[in-house]
Scaffold this active site. Structure first.
Site, PDB file in Angstrom:
ATOM      1  N   THR A  10      51.358  39.404  45.677  1.00 35.60           N
ATOM      2  CA  THR A  10      50.783  39.880  44.399  1.00 35.60           C
ATOM      3  C   THR A  10      50.680  39.004  43.469  1.00 35.60           C
ATOM      4  O   THR A  10      50.843  37.755  43.886  1.00 35.60           O
ATOM      5  CB  THR A  10      51.770  41.040  43.946  1.00 35.60           C
ATOM      6  N   LYS A  48      47.347  35.869  45.102  1.00 39.86           N
ATOM      7  CA  LYS A  48      46.425  36.459  45.930  1.00 39.86           C
ATOM      8  C   LYS A  48      45.413  35.429  46.357  1.00 39.86           C
ATOM      9  O   LYS A  48      44.931  35.538  47.573  1.00 39.86           O
ATOM     10  CB  LYS A  48      45.803  37.657  45.142  1.00 39.86           C
ATOM     11  N   ASN A  88      46.337  40.310  49.876  1.00 41.38           N
ATOM     12  CA  ASN A  88      47.343  41.055  49.557  1.00 41.38           C
ATOM     13  C   ASN A  88      48.290  41.416  50.896  1.00 41.38           C
ATOM     14  O   ASN A  88      49.468  41.895  50.317  1.00 41.38           O
ATOM     15  CB  ASN A  88      47.140  42.381  48.666  1.00 41.38           C
ATOM     16  N   ASP A  96      44.136  46.328  49.462  1.00 40.93           N
ATOM     17  CA  ASP A  96      43.729  46.949  48.084  1.00 40.93           C
ATOM     18  C   ASP A  96      42.604  47.695  48.145  1.00 40.93           C
ATOM     19  O   ASP A  96      42.459  48.949  47.652  1.00 40.93           O
ATOM     20  CB  ASP A  96      43.473  45.776  47.101  1.00 40.93           C
ATOM     21  N   GLY A 140      36.879  46.213  33.359  1.00 41.79           N
ATOM     22  CA  GLY A 140      37.774  45.128  33.451  1.00 41.79           C
ATOM     23  C   GLY A 140      37.004  44.123  34.407  1.00 41.79           C
ATOM     24  O   GLY A 140      35.901  44.262  35.007  1.00 41.79           O
ATOM     25  N   ALA A 141      37.571  42.739  34.683  1.00 45.32           N
ATOM     26  CA  ALA A 141      36.694  41.814  35.137  1.00 45.32           C
ATOM     27  C   ALA A 141      37.952  40.965  36.118  1.00 45.32           C
ATOM     28  O   ALA A 141      37.657  39.791  36.311  1.00 45.32           O
ATOM     29  CB  ALA A 141      36.014  41.014  34.489  1.00 45.32           C
ATOM     30  N   GLY A 142      38.909  41.424  36.182  1.00 45.08           N
ATOM     31  CA  GLY A 142      40.248  40.700  37.053  1.00 45.08           C
ATOM     32  C   GLY A 142      40.106  40.892  38.353  1.00 45.08           C
ATOM     33  O   GLY A 142      39.052  41.430  38.823  1.00 45.08           O
ATOM     34  N   GLY A 143      41.064  40.813  39.237  1.00 42.82           N
ATOM     35  CA  GLY A 143      41.164  40.726  40.721  1.00 42.82           C
ATOM     36  C   GLY A 143      40.682  42.288  40.939  1.00 42.82           C
ATOM     37  O   GLY A 143      39.910  42.496  41.877  1.00 42.82           O
ATOM     38  N   ALA A 144      41.400  43.292  40.526  1.00 42.42           N
ATOM     39  CA  ALA A 144      41.400  44.678  40.982  1.00 42.42           C
ATOM     40  C   ALA A 144      39.885  45.007  40.721  1.00 42.42           C
ATOM     41  O   ALA A 144      39.279  45.833  41.305  1.00 42.42           O
ATOM     42  CB  ALA A 144      42.349  45.784  40.197  1.00 42.42           C
ATOM     43  N   TYR A 200      49.355  53.218  37.403  1.00 42.18           N
ATOM     44  CA  TYR A 200      50.232  54.544  37.972  1.00 42.18           C
ATOM     45  C   TYR A 200      51.248  54.664  37.146  1.00 42.18           C
ATOM     46  O   TYR A 200      52.406  55.661  37.296  1.00 42.18           O
ATOM     47  CB  TYR A 200      50.773  54.025  39.424  1.00 42.18           C
TER      48      TYR A 200
END
Length: 283
Positions: free
Chosen positions: A60, A64, A85, A100, A123-127, A218
């Site tokens: 994490t 990553k 991951n 993921d 958003g524009a992060g990893g997820a 979550y």
């Protein structure tokens, strides 16, 4: 001999990974341990031999991407995203995967949600990048919506998707200017996460033009975004199913097992209850 697994990251805080993996081990009567190992970024490379001696581990933030040069092999999906991951160790050699994406897709499927033809990713992060890529692979037109300060990063995600996936249709917007109709809206921002649980990443009226919602958060289980979707009768799925499914897919890689929807539903319920217990203790 008991097999050894872990999650690595820094910091790890109150990670749910050990709890979830132990529940999954129990479902398949697997004898294995699972611990949390905090490794500062500057110490990651020095830990390679110790990590390779394990049977597998999860990765994490912030490792990553940094983990990739230390691996002996890389799965196609992990190569596409440039992020891992999950790592499987065999004979001192490490192969990296990205579960993921599978967790995200199985969470959508479990909620009877599909991408459709037009997807908004907040958003524009990893997820967020993973969600953009998966939507583009599904041939949906994607709009990445971010705060003004995130436009440069969003532009980089757009260019990467268009380079790696010829024909991908990706556009940009700020969160406040997001407009149009969407078959699916995905939140990959931390907006609405505990302890700032009363926040919502978009104006609720945007949901009047949305057919389905996925929120990667979550904690809490029902964010303001999910509550607003439910008020409108819109199918909506929170982040716990994705969290549990990505762990289950990691174990499917490690042990060549297969988890059923019923088994995962049971672990999701246990994880939700554990999260509630931890939240009450923290109050």
């Amino acid at each position: 001999m008991e097999q050894k697994f872990a999650v690595i990251g820094y910091p790890l805080g109150h990670t749910m990974s050990p709890f979830i993996h132990r529940k999954l081990f129990a479902k398949k009567e697997i004898e294995a341990s699972y611990t949390a190992k905090e490794i500062p970024p500057q110490a990651l490379a020095k830990q390679r031999a110790e990590l390779a001696a394990m049977d597998g581990f999860n990765v994490t933030i912030p490792h990553k991407e940094a983990m990739i040069p230390l691996l002996d092999g890389l799965d196609d999906r992990a190569a596409l995203y440039g992020a891992v991951n999950t790592v499987r160790c065999r004979g001192g050699k490490m192969t990296g995967y990205n579960t993921d994406c599978a967790g995200f897709l199985r969470a959508l499927s479990g909620g009877d949600i599909s991408f459709g033809d037009r997807v908004a990713v907040l958003g524009a992060g990893g997820a967020a990048r993973m969600m953009v890529f998966e939507a583009a692979v599904a041939k949906a037109a994607v709009t990445i919506a971010v705060r003004p300060s995130g436009l440069a990063r969003a532009q980089a995600v757009k260019e990467e998707a268009e380079r790696k996936l010829p024909g991908a249709s990706v556009s940009l917007s700020t969160l406040s200017e997001l407009s149009g109709a969407f078959s699916l809206l995905c939140n990959a921002t931390p907006c609405g996460m505990f302890p700032r649980s009363q926040e919502c990443p978009i104006a609720p009226q945007v949901l009047d033009r949305v057919q389905a919602v996925f929120d990667a958060i979550y904690n809490p289980a029902r964010t303001v975004l999910l509550q607003e979707a439910e008020k409108r009768g819109i199918p909506a799925v929170g982040g716990m199913p994705m969290l549990v499914w990505q762990a289950a897919v990691a174990q499917e890689l490690w042990f060549s097992v297969r988890f059923t929807e019923e088994e995962i539903a049971g672990v999701i319920a246990q994880a939700d209850e554990e999260l509630r217990r931890r939240s009450e203790q923290a109050e």
